[in-house]
Design an enzyme around this catalytic site. Structure first.
Site, PDB file in Angstrom:
ATOM      1  CG  ASP A  58       5.838   3.623   0.532  1.00  0.00           C
ATOM      2  OD1 ASP A  58       4.648   3.493   0.209  1.00  0.00           O
ATOM      3  OD2 ASP A  58       6.201   4.234   1.564  1.00  0.00           O
TER       4      ASP A  58
ATOM      5  CE  LYS B  74       2.553   4.892   8.030  1.00  0.00           C
ATOM      6  NZ  LYS B  74       1.179   4.866   8.513  1.00  0.00           N
TER       7      LYS B  74
ATOM      8  CE1 TYR C 257      -2.311   3.280   2.556  1.00  0.00           C
ATOM      9  CE2 TYR C 257      -3.749   2.474   0.807  1.00  0.00           C
ATOM     10  CZ  TYR C 257      -3.445   3.425   1.769  1.00  0.00           C
ATOM     11  OH  TYR C 257      -4.261   4.522   1.936  1.00  0.00           O
TER      12      TYR C 257
END
Ligand code: KE4
Length: 427
Positions: free
Chosen positions: A239, A267, A144
């Site tokens: 990623d 994050k 994702y």
């Protein structure tokens, strides 16, 4: 456990917000209960609107590696706050954090800040397309990369959690440029890249998958991705929105010593405030406007409060022994947890990379999307509900990671194991 305040807030929320939440997985649909509304957090704990205390293993889906409201992060935000919340102009804080990111990640020579991981990945893909003049994007089943149109093809996280095959609203002519292939499958990788290399702008991958549950790369797999993308002139994008500053201070690229062309972050680098970033080779990054022709922009990019929180967080992560201490705590916890799973469950597989891990209710080994999908989500849901009512806050999805922070004490972890043993006996 008293949950009436959360219940009434959820009823109210559903009048004004789709599903009552601002991100789908928070609705707890796949684990068969309503969400607890969280009011405050400190260290390893979060507290809901009814005053219930939980040991938090979601950690805001990864950012809170220090634990919630770490004093140096709070102090840094307060200091920045008195100077203003947003300028829409460059500030010294952005330069400081950009330098820290470039110094930390071996492949990153320049970086651009945005406000989410999705913005980071979609910008990196646009940059790769602009730089190569090619259109196709290769991703991996179950990975994702946020909710940009190009990524909603066999995506992980909330997409598999909610069993959505793709997503309405994503036009076929977008989807046709996204090729999704199995993670850890060398044959499919080589065939796809060689057969379609002239059309492929980039390969984007989670160097450790975290969105089909934690799935580790086989050592030969990542090396092969790098070897083939170099040979074929394809941009390799890591990623590292989850793994960046999580699996080591230099991310997965430092841990595995494999250098991507571009890296996406999020994050942890915001310390809990909205920050994403993408960065990489100067030669590629200088194609980004206004240095180059590839456009990308953002009103709140480089927001001073978020930069201050990120700087304070990374300064704590730089401290001697931080990752060693986190690793030994996580390794012991995972080993004890695996022991309980083996003792009480017919089938369970624990995958871990550093302080992020997933207990799959499945035989295993879990090495890709197909094997992850053999997990018994029904049992996971029951486990989730049992643990929640015992004050242990896990990810409301079998296909996410559980995070341990520096704030999790030995007492927290032994309590979580005790409750796990109690719950496993009831499954
Ligand atoms: P955001 O746009 O949610 O900040 O980041 C998207 C993203 C990109 N790349 C990876 C590897 C990610 O894990 C994410 C977002 N992670 C999910 C949970 N695994 C966010 C939780 C949610 O969607 O509510």
């Amino acid at each position: 456990m008293e949950t009436s305040r959360s219940a009434s807030l959820f009823t109210e929320a559903q009048k004004y917000i789709p599903g009552g939440v601002n991100s789908p997985v928070r609705a707890c649909k796949s684990v068969g209960c309503d969400p607890r509304f969280i009011e405050r957090a400190l260290g390893s704990k979060i507290y809901d609107a009814d005053g219930n205390e939980y040991i938090d293993f979601v950690c805001s889906w990864g950012p809170m590696i220090l634990g919630h409201n770490h004093p140096s992060v709070v102090e840094a935000i307060q200091k920045a706050l008195v100077n203003g919340t947003s300028f829409g102009a460059p500030s010294a804080l952005e330069v400081e954090l950009a330098k820290m990111v470039c110094d930390a990640l071996p492949s990153v020579e320049m970086a651009r800040f945005v406000s989410s991981g999705t913005e980071a990945t979609m910008s990196a893909v646009r940059l790769a397309r602009g730089y190569t003049g090619r259109k196709a994007v290769v991703k991996f089943d179950g990975c994702y990369h946020g909710h940009a149109d190009s990524f909603l093809v066999k995506a992980g996280s909330g997409v598999i959690t909610l069993g959505i095959p793709g997503s309405p609203g994503v036009p076929d002519d977008i989807v046709k440029n996204t090729i999704s292939i199995p993670y850890n499958n060398l044959e499919s990788l080589e065939k796809t890249l060689r057969d379609q290399s002239l059309d492929i702008a980039c390969v984007i991958m989670e160097p450790v998958a975290g969105n089909m549950g934690v799935v580790l790369p086989e050592p030969s797999f990542i090396a092969k991705v790098r070897e083939l993308t170099t040979e074929l002139g394809i941009v390799l994008i890591f990623d590292e929105v989850i793994t960046g500053f999580r699996v080591s201070y230099g991310g997965a690229q430092a841990k595995f010593n494999i250098m991507p062309d571009l890296t996406c972050l999020g994050k942890i680098i915001g310390g809990g405030l909205p920050v994403g970033a993408y960065g990489g080779k100067k030669e590629i990054m200088e194609q980004i406007s206004p240095a180059g022709p590839v456009y990308q922009a953002g009103t709140l990019s480089g927001n001073p409060l978020a930069m201050a929180a990120g700087i304070a967080t990374l300064k704590e992560l730089q401290k001697e022994g931080f990752y060693e201490a986190l690793e030994s705590k996580a390794a012991k916890f995972a080993s004890d947890l695996q022991g309980l799973a083996t003792k009480y469950l017919e089938q369970a597989t624990l995958n871990r990379q550093g302080s992020v891990m997933t207990t799959f209710f499945a035989k295993g080994p879990i090495t890709d999307f197909e094997t992850a999908m053999t997990a018994d989500t029904e049992t996971y849901g029951k486990y989730y509900r049992l643990m929640l009512d015992q004050g242990i806050y896990l990810a409301p999805s079998q296909f996410e990671g559980a995070f341990i922070s520096a704030a999790h004490s030995e007492e927290d972890l032994s309590q979580a194991l005790e409750k796990t043993e109690w719950a496993f006996k009831k499954l």
